[in-house]
Design an enzyme around this catalytic site. Structure first.
Site: not given
Ligand code: HTL
Ligand code: MG
Length: 622
Positions: A279, A363, A391
């Protein structure tokens, strides 16, 4: 720059394989530049550059479908699909969305923003393709964080079962917004320390020259998966679910990824390609602190400094209050679905590590874990964003409210959120919570009232929701807990000829709207801080003499405060006219919150206009 000549994936395909690392490094520079100008999902997008480049080099988008989970890591995809010049508009009013969006480009396969939806969408597309007798490729790219969501896991279960042709790219950087959690995540770490993986990693560069051999090896391992399907001894959970597993591979070796994708995309059945990425890749300070650089505001590239955010946020106000509450009451336990930073819980998680739980991006699980705790005598607080509690709607009804369990929902980012846009605006919670029996709903006007509500809510028992917006409030001294009675409104301005009812963010607007009214104007202002129950005593008193009521809320007009007032007046047999200012029945794209509020007609100007329509002599312009 090479990317200046890339206006579509077709242009990318004209380049030589050995030019792809150059493309990747140019994409990185452009992503850094764009995010430094106006903020954005920097670290996630930097980590996905090679994967996206390889995908567009090998696949034939938009015929082939490339699905990005969450969509926040897709900046390179936007640049490679003809949107390079528009990138500086990203997340701004009228500009590109920060996520992928079907209506924005034919290359954006899904409209997204919430996590864990890509796999179910891919399965649906695979069914559509096969039902219609078509032939194209489907690739879903999902982060390790997003794979913690129940939707993703349930879809994977079905994908392995139905054996539909597709590739799942697991973009594994060991991070959600904060450190990733969960058993699968732990398992994925063990893969990297296995001797065969480390050997393979060292050998992989050499092996590239004779790609067919190691690939056969990989695939023969993969073939085993068919045999280990339903094998209780299978060590690999993806194999066990019937999904061919290939990896882990280096997610930043764009040439190797290209080779792999070319071959994997022609295989029958579902394949998961597990790519290890970093990342923030390529930007030292972002690699070192991917939490800070997950989604920074604009910043100075040289110095690695963001523009300092000033003020005391609502999230901090909640976090501080929760930290104190948990000191006083050993039954308090805070649950977050993967939003420690955003929900103001960094400090809480350090002070009360034993009474803090991050359940991952789940959630529904967060809500029901709260129910389980409450059943056994705890006083859980589920800290959750308004948009993400969508959710957990059924869980709030089914697991919490039916038995009137004392679960507190601390709902952050309620109302319009701005740059994240329509997927993230939290403008439905008042409607979807108000209809649930036993629920209590409070809308504080400041941090002090938030604390009062937390205490009063705990005392009341049963499920309660306290919702507050993105942005700042006034800081409160430690130990200050104002007494507040659950369900009692507050009169802020005398006068009953016409009355404005507002709460939270819109109360600020109402105060502003009424500021310049002549002193003798008989327009009252009520802080309608409890939506459930309403202060029926005060409402019925108002209704006896008033000539009109204006309600204002940063929630859908359908089912929110205004609706509640109408319902209550109808029960009281009152015929007082009510003007409801709330979010109209449409989706609002990303823009400054103030701009959206103006267009939605819930700001100070809108309040004055409503009063003027009632006949109050009030200047409209603010
Ligand atoms: N809960 C839900 C259902 N959707 C989102 N988008 C979130 C919370 C908040 N959220 C993000 S990005 C992210 C979260 C928790 C992390 C995703 O991790 P992943 O990707 O490993 O999939 P990475 O960032 O490349 O490591 C946003 O709202 C943008
Ligand atoms: Mg991740």
């Amino acid at each position: 720059m090479l990317i200046d000549s890339i206006h579509s994936p077709e242009d990318l395909k004209k380049l030589r394989l050995d030019e792809l690392p150059i493309v990747a490094s140019e994409l990185r520079k452009e992503i850094i530049r764009v995010c430094s100008l106006g903020g954005g999902h920097l670290a996630s997008s930097l980590g996905a550059v090679e994967l996206i480049t390889a995908l567009h080099y090998v696949l034939d988008s938009p015929r082939d479908r490339i699905l990005f989970d969450v969509g926040h890591q897709a900046y390179a995809h936007k640049i490679l699909t003809g949107r390079k010049d528009q990138m500086p508009t990203i997340r701004k009013e009228g500009g590109l969305s920060g996520f992928t969006k079907v209506s924005e480009s034919p290359h954006d396969a899904i409209t997204v923003g919430h996590a864990s939806t890509s796999l179910a969408n891919a399965l649906g597309m695979a069914y559509a393709r096969d039902s219609l007798g078509q032939n194209y490729k489907i690739v879903a790219m999902i982060g390790d964080g997003s794979l913690t969501g129940g939707m993703a896991l349930a879809a994977l279960n079905q994908i392995g079962f139905t054996q539909k042709n597709m590739i799942i790219i697991l973009n594994d950087n060991e991070m959600s917004i904060s450190e990733n959690v969960g058993a699968l995540n732990k398992f994925m770490r063990t893969l990297q320390v296995q001797p065969w993986f480390q050997e393979a990693e060292g050998a992989s560069k050499k092996a590239l020259a004779q790609i067919s051999r190691p690939l056969t090896e990989i695939l023969s391992r993969a073939k085993d998966s068919a045999r280990t399907f339903f094998d209780p001894n299978s060590q690999n959970p993806f194999h066990a679910m019937g999904v061919r597993y290939v990896g882990p591979v280096d997610g930043h070796d764009v040439q190797e990824l290209t080779y792999l994708l070319e071959r994997l995309s022609n295989l029958e059945g579902p394949t998961i390609l597990h790519a290890i990425t970093k990342k923030g890749k390529g930007l030292g300070y972002a690699e070192q602190n991917p939490i800070k650089w997950h989604g920074p505001p604009k910043f100075d590239v040289e110095k690695g400094e963001t523009s300092a955010s000033s003020g005391y946020g609502w999230s901090a106000a909640f976090g501080d209050a929760a930290t104190e509450l948990a000191k006083e009451d050993p039954r308090v336990f805070v649950i977050t679905p993967a939003m420690r930073e955003g929900s103001g819980l960094v400090q809480y998680s350090k002070v009360h590590p034993q009474r803090y739980l991050d359940v991952g991006i789940a959630e529904d699980v967060a809500v029901t874990v709260g129910a389980g705790m409450a059943l056994q005598g705890m006083r859980p607080i589920v800290a959750i964003y308004s948009t993400f509690l969508q959710r957990g709607f059924d869980q709030v009804i089914h697991d919490v409210a039916i038995e009137n369990l004392p679960v507190v929902f601390a709902i952050d980012r309620a109302g319009m959120v701005g740059a994240d846009g329509s997927t993230h605006h939290g403008v439905y919670d008042l409607s979807y919570l108000r209809l649930i029996p036993n629920m209590g709903i409070g809308i504080p006007k400041n941090a002090l009232e938030l604390r009062g509500m937390l205490k009063a809510g705990m005392k009341r028992g049963g499920p309660i929701a306290i919702r507050y917006p993105r942005g700042n409030t006034e800081k409160v001294q430690e130990g200050v807990w104002p007494a507040l009675e659950w369900g009692k409104w507050e009169r802020l301005r005398e006068g009953n000829e016409y009355v404005v009812l507002a709460a939270g963010k819109t109360l600020e607007y109402a105060v502003k709207a009424l500021e310049e009214l002549p002193k003798d104007a008989k327009v009252g202002l009520i802080n309608a801080r409890f939506l459930k129950p309403l202060d029926l005593e005060m409402l019925s008193e108002i209704s006896k003499t008033t000539k009109g009521i204006v309600t204002v809320e940063d929630n859908a007009a359908a089912g929110g405060l205004g609706s509640a007032i109408l319902e209550a007046l109808s029960s009281l047999g009152s015929k007082v006219p009510v003007k409801i200012l709330g979010i109209p029945d449409e989706f609002f794209e990303h823009a400054e919150v103030s701009s959206i509020h103006a267009r939605a007609g819930i700001d100070a100007t809108a309040i004055r206009t409503a009063l003027a329509e009632f006949g109050v002599d009030v200047p409209i312009s603010i």
